[in-house]
Enzyme design. Sequence first.
Site, PDB file in Angstrom:
ATOM      1  N   ASN A 206      -1.805  15.813 -27.620  1.00 42.88           N
ATOM      2  CA  ASN A 206      -2.593  16.652 -28.072  1.00 42.88           C
ATOM      3  C   ASN A 206      -4.197  16.410 -27.586  1.00 42.88           C
ATOM      4  O   ASN A 206      -4.764  15.589 -28.203  1.00 42.88           O
ATOM      5  CB  ASN A 206      -2.540  16.949 -29.560  1.00 42.88           C
TER       6      ASN A 206
ATOM      7  N   LYS B 111      -6.562  18.220 -27.785  1.00 42.21           N
ATOM      8  CA  LYS B 111      -7.783  18.830 -28.668  1.00 42.21           C
ATOM      9  C   LYS B 111      -8.633  19.469 -28.055  1.00 42.21           C
ATOM     10  O   LYS B 111      -8.597  19.694 -26.745  1.00 42.21           O
ATOM     11  CB  LYS B 111      -8.021  17.807 -29.806  1.00 42.21           C
TER      12      LYS B 111
ATOM     13  N   GLU C   2      -5.627  19.896 -38.328  1.00 50.47           N
ATOM     14  CA  GLU C   2      -7.134  20.254 -38.163  1.00 50.47           C
ATOM     15  C   GLU C   2      -7.185  21.862 -38.133  1.00 50.47           C
ATOM     16  O   GLU C   2      -8.383  22.288 -38.785  1.00 50.47           O
ATOM     17  CB  GLU C   2      -7.615  19.797 -36.650  1.00 50.47           C
TER      18      GLU C   2
ATOM     19  N   GLU D  80       2.695  14.585 -39.527  1.00 46.88           N
ATOM     20  CA  GLU D  80       1.278  13.875 -39.345  1.00 46.88           C
ATOM     21  C   GLU D  80       0.631  13.573 -40.639  1.00 46.88           C
ATOM     22  O   GLU D  80      -0.243  14.751 -41.088  1.00 46.88           O
ATOM     23  CB  GLU D  80       0.376  14.696 -38.294  1.00 46.88           C
TER      24      GLU D  80
ATOM     25  N   SER E  49      -2.647   8.346 -35.096  1.00 46.73           N
ATOM     26  CA  SER E  49      -3.067   6.817 -34.395  1.00 46.73           C
ATOM     27  C   SER E  49      -1.830   6.040 -33.806  1.00 46.73           C
ATOM     28  O   SER E  49      -1.899   4.911 -34.137  1.00 46.73           O
ATOM     29  CB  SER E  49      -3.508   6.198 -35.758  1.00 46.73           C
TER      30      SER E  49
HETATM   31  P1  13P Z   1      -4.734  10.490 -33.138  1.00 42.25           P
HETATM   32  O1  13P Z   1      -3.377  10.104 -32.468  1.00 42.25           O
HETATM   33  O2  13P Z   1      -5.937  10.471 -32.498  1.00 42.25           O
HETATM   34  O3  13P Z   1      -4.584   9.872 -34.727  1.00 42.25           O
HETATM   35  O4  13P Z   1      -4.358  12.145 -33.561  1.00 42.25           O
HETATM   36  C1  13P Z   1      -3.023  12.560 -33.958  1.00 42.25           C
HETATM   37  C2  13P Z   1      -2.882  13.924 -33.875  1.00 42.25           C
HETATM   38  O5  13P Z   1      -3.692  14.598 -34.611  1.00 42.25           O
HETATM   39  C3  13P Z   1      -2.147  14.647 -32.902  1.00 42.25           C
HETATM   40  O6  13P Z   1      -1.943  15.854 -33.053  1.00 42.25           O
END
Ligand code: 13P
Length: 254
Positions: A11, A13, A99, A169, A214
Site C-alpha cells: 500500500n 498510500k 486511514e 491491521e 509495521s
Molecule cells: P506500515 O507498514 O507503514 O505500518 O503501514 C501498514 C499499512 O497501513 C498498510 O496498509
Amino acid sequence: MASRAKFVAGNWKMHGSLESSVQLASAVSEGTASLSGVGVIVCPVSAHIVSVNQAIENSSVKVGAQNAHHENSGAFTGELSASMLSDLGCEYLIVGHSERRQLFGETDQQVADKVEAALGHDVTPIFCVGETLEEREAGNLEAVINQQLSAVVQRVGIDAFAKVIVAYEPVWAIGTGKTASPEQAQEVHAMIRTMLSSHSTEVATAVSILYGGSVKPGNANDLFSQADIDGGLIGGAALDADSFIAICQAASAV
Ligand code: 13P
C-alpha cells in the site's frame, strides 16, 4: 502457513512521483519474478495506475487501488468508481483502511458499499479491519472486529468472501514501528476466522487473512509462519524495493 492463497500487497498510500512509482514497480516485478506461491500486489496512487500497469505488463505482479466510490458513475466530484479502476487494469481494491475510516470518516456501511461495488466489477477487495489502542485497552477488540466484519458479511453474504481478501491491521501498529507480536496477530487472525466460520466453515477455512502494521523484512518470517496469517499488507516497507522484495520472499518461503 496453511495451504491458502498467500499475498503480499504494498500500500503505497499518497507517496511517489510518476517516475519513482514506475521505477519501484519495475524493481518489484524483476525482484519477485522467480518467486512462487505468493501473489504480489502493488497499490500506487490512482494517478499512477496506468503507468505502473505498463511497467509490470509482462510480470505476475498485479495492481490494486487504494479507494473507490461505491457508485458506478454520477455527480461525485473528485471520485473514481470500481468500474473505472477495473478499466485501468486494477484487479484489487483496498477497502476500509483505517486511514479512510479515521481521517475520512468512512463508516462500516460505506465500507460494505465499496466491497459490494468491487465484487460487482470483478475487483478483489482487500477488506481491512482493526482496532485502535483505546479499543484494545478497553477490552473491546473482539466487539470492534466483529462489528466491522459483520457489516460486510451482512451486505455481501458469506459466500462472496470466496472472492475477498481480509486484512487485519491494528491501528496502533500502522506506521508506528510497533508491530503486533506474531502471537498477538495470530490470536486476532484466528478470531476473525472463527467469526467467519460461524457463517461458513468452508469459506472461513479458505479465506486469506493478511497482517498489516509495521511489517519489515526482519519480522515478516515470524509473522507469516503463524497458522492463520496468509501474507501481509505493507505500508512503509513497500516503498523500498529491496525491503518489499525481501518480505515477498519471506511469504514465498513459509
Ligand atoms: P506500515 O507498514 O507503514 O505500518 O503501514 C501498514 C499499512 O497501513 C498498510 O496498509
